[in-house]
Design an enzyme around this catalytic site. Sequence first.
Site, PDB file in Angstrom:
ATOM      1  N   CYS A  16      -3.871 -33.856  -5.668  1.00  0.00           N
ATOM      2  CA  CYS A  16      -3.584 -32.643  -4.900  1.00  0.00           C
ATOM      3  C   CYS A  16      -4.829 -32.090  -4.225  1.00  0.00           C
ATOM      4  O   CYS A  16      -4.739 -31.200  -3.398  1.00  0.00           O
ATOM      5  CB  CYS A  16      -2.966 -31.578  -5.809  1.00  0.00           C
ATOM      6  SG  CYS A  16      -4.024 -31.078  -7.173  1.00  0.00           S
ATOM      7  N   GLY A  17      -6.019 -32.571  -4.589  1.00  0.00           N
ATOM      8  CA  GLY A  17      -7.223 -32.135  -3.909  1.00  0.00           C
ATOM      9  C   GLY A  17      -7.657 -30.731  -4.236  1.00  0.00           C
ATOM     10  O   GLY A  17      -8.294 -30.065  -3.425  1.00  0.00           O
TER      11      GLY A  17
END
Length: 272
Positions: free
Chosen positions: A114-115
């Site tokens: 998801c960063g």
Amino acid sequence: MQVTSRRRVTHLTAGQAIARPETLVVEEPLEIRVGGAAVTVTMRTPGSDFELAQGFLLTEGIIGAREDVHSIRYCAGCGEDGANSYNVLDVTLAAGLGRPELDVTRNFYTTSSCGVCGKASLEAVRSVSRFSPAADPATVAAATLQAMPHQLRSAQKVFDSTGGLHAAALFRADGTMLVVREDVGRHNAVDKVIGWALEQQRLPLRATVLLVSGRASFELAQKTVMAGIPVLAAVSAPSSLAVSLAEESGVTLVAFLREDSMNIYTRADRIG
């Protein structure tokens, strides 16, 4: 609900093409609603869905005990033909618990890609965790820990026929296996285990070991912390952020767990 399906495939070997049936693991979406509002959709293997939902909500900080859940039900009429697809369920929280804000729940981590900023992630986990694994005095014998992967593998019944499932198991510190769950998603398998523990009113999970069949990612370390589990063990590698979270939270993180070896990344004092 089926967890496997059959399909004919063409198997190539030694220059020959052979048509034969193969068993596939079923992967279907599960939409989790709270009070009628969608909170998340996860791709999962059907089965133990109520455990999955409760484990997810616990590790998101939305609930903290079985008493926080008034009811769970599948939503009827969600299939294309109007039938119950068993892929949408709704959780009604106990009186006094407000419906979670969607932007808050979306701040959590249902995938490892998801960063999310590492620093923000660590701060978010600290702020919502109800349990402190750091204070757990439990110890686990090294030989006991090294025997756990074999116990887990022996309990993976669906994996034997498909080769396509992750697994998570919860053990007592003495090596007794309490529960094992399989799923196409490793985070789902962990949520199912934690949801089982919540239903059994075992939280926080003191003096326990969570063993996962793959790598130890940040999301799995986060779920470990949220359930109050003092030891997270993995048969594969950990991520740097998982190690950082385990260190800050007082969780013992073990990886590359084998019958004759292991790497202990944090809180080695718990392994005897």
